[in-house]
Write an enzyme that holds these catalytic residues in place. Structure first.
Site, short mmCIF file in Angstrom:
data_model
loop_
_atom_site.label_atom_id
_atom_site.label_comp_id
_atom_site.label_asym_id
_atom_site.label_seq_id
_atom_site.Cartn_x
_atom_site.Cartn_y
_atom_site.Cartn_z
CB ILE A 163 -0.94 -0.02 1.24
CG1 ILE A 163 -1.85 1.22 1.29
CG2 ILE A 163 -0.18 -0.11 2.55
CD1 ILE A 163 -2.89 1.14 2.45
CB SER A 164 1.15 4.24 -2.16
OG SER A 164 1.00 3.48 -3.33
CD GLN A 165 5.86 8.40 1.62
OE1 GLN A 165 6.26 8.19 0.47
NE2 GLN A 165 6.44 9.24 2.45
#
Ligand code: SAH
Length: 246
Positions: free
Chosen positions: A98-100
């Site tokens: 999951i992206s930052q």
């Protein structure tokens, strides 16, 4: 005899009294505990928005509101719940991430979304980015190549009662021609070159945000105009590779 019965009576009452005080306190503690967990995560979420996202320059109030609202901790594996609001990407299983939080907010802001927009996302992953988009636009179409991730994301998003997200399991390189054209496209895995089918499925006036590259990647903002494609290089980034490129 009378005396010992009275004593017994008193002792019993005292036991009951102590018992109920303890039980009462325990109940209160439980209530506080139950409240504390979501509140604590909610507070962490507000801090995340302030210190990681606003501080780095994201200004669009609707985007900020969406990020304040969506419970990111529900999109990460249970054992990473306490890290859900940290300033980093997190593993979500099957070798994906999951992206930052900042990158999610930044990419969303760059798309300049309007309420009536139809948006395509390539790389459903945890479903978190799809939830943020669903807060902002009319319809979200999201494609994931790994069935197990798509199914897990569908479960979480349906649990949160999102009704404006459609899911597809397949290779997002080819987009979703049956649902095209799109006002905006967001790609959350990196191809080596911009996929032509995605450009074709973008409406004139539409925007696409996409990481491009192999080890060194750059985030590009692409605008489709009557005169052709405008490409703007935005940020160096690091995404998982887009699989199944022809
Ligand atoms: N947007 C996601 C982040 C996903 S990470 C989120 O909010 O959690 C990138 C995702 O893209 C991974 O789940 C990966 O499996 C998926 N992916 C990789 N190649 C793909 C392709 N060709 N088509 C669709 N999805 C792909």
């Amino acid at each position: 005899m009378d005396y010992s019965r009275t004593l017994l009576h008193y002792s019993l009452n005292i036991f009951i009294l102590i018992g109920s005080i303890l039980a009462g306190n325990c109940n209160k503690l439980n209530e506080q505990d139950q409240k504390k967990t979501p509140d604590r995560l909610g507070e962490m979420r507000l801090k995340m928005v302030e210190y990681q996202i606003e501080a780095r320059g994201v200004k669009n109030q609707k985007v900020l509101e969406a990020v304040r609202k969506v419970p990111r901790h529900l999109f990460v594996p249970e054992h990473l719940k306490n890290q859900a609001y940290a300033d980093e990407p997190l593993p979500i299983g099957s070798g994906q991430t999951i992206s930052q939080p900042y990158i999610v907010a930044y990419m969303t802001e760059q798309l300049h979304l309007q309420e009536n927009d139809r948006v395509l996302e390539v790389g459903t992953g945890s479903g978190y980015q799809a939830a943020i988009l669903a807060e902002l636009v009319d319809s979200v179409f999201t494609i994931e190549i790994l069935p197990e991730l798509s199914q897990q994301a569908q479960k979480v998003l349906q649990g949160l009662d999102y009704k404006n997200i459609e899911f597809k399991i397949g290779n997002g390189f080819y987009g979703w021609p049956e649902k095209a054209p799109f006002d905006a496209i967001i790609v959350t895995a990196a191809p080596e070159n911009i996929p032509q089918p995605l450009v074709d499925q973008l409406q004139e006036g539409g925007r696409m945000i996409i990481p491009v590259g192999d080890f060194f990647q750059e985030l590009y903002l692409i605008r489709k105009t009557a005169k052709g494609l405008e490409k703007e290089r935005k940020l160096p980034v690091r995404f998982v590779p887009l699989q199944g490129e022809p």
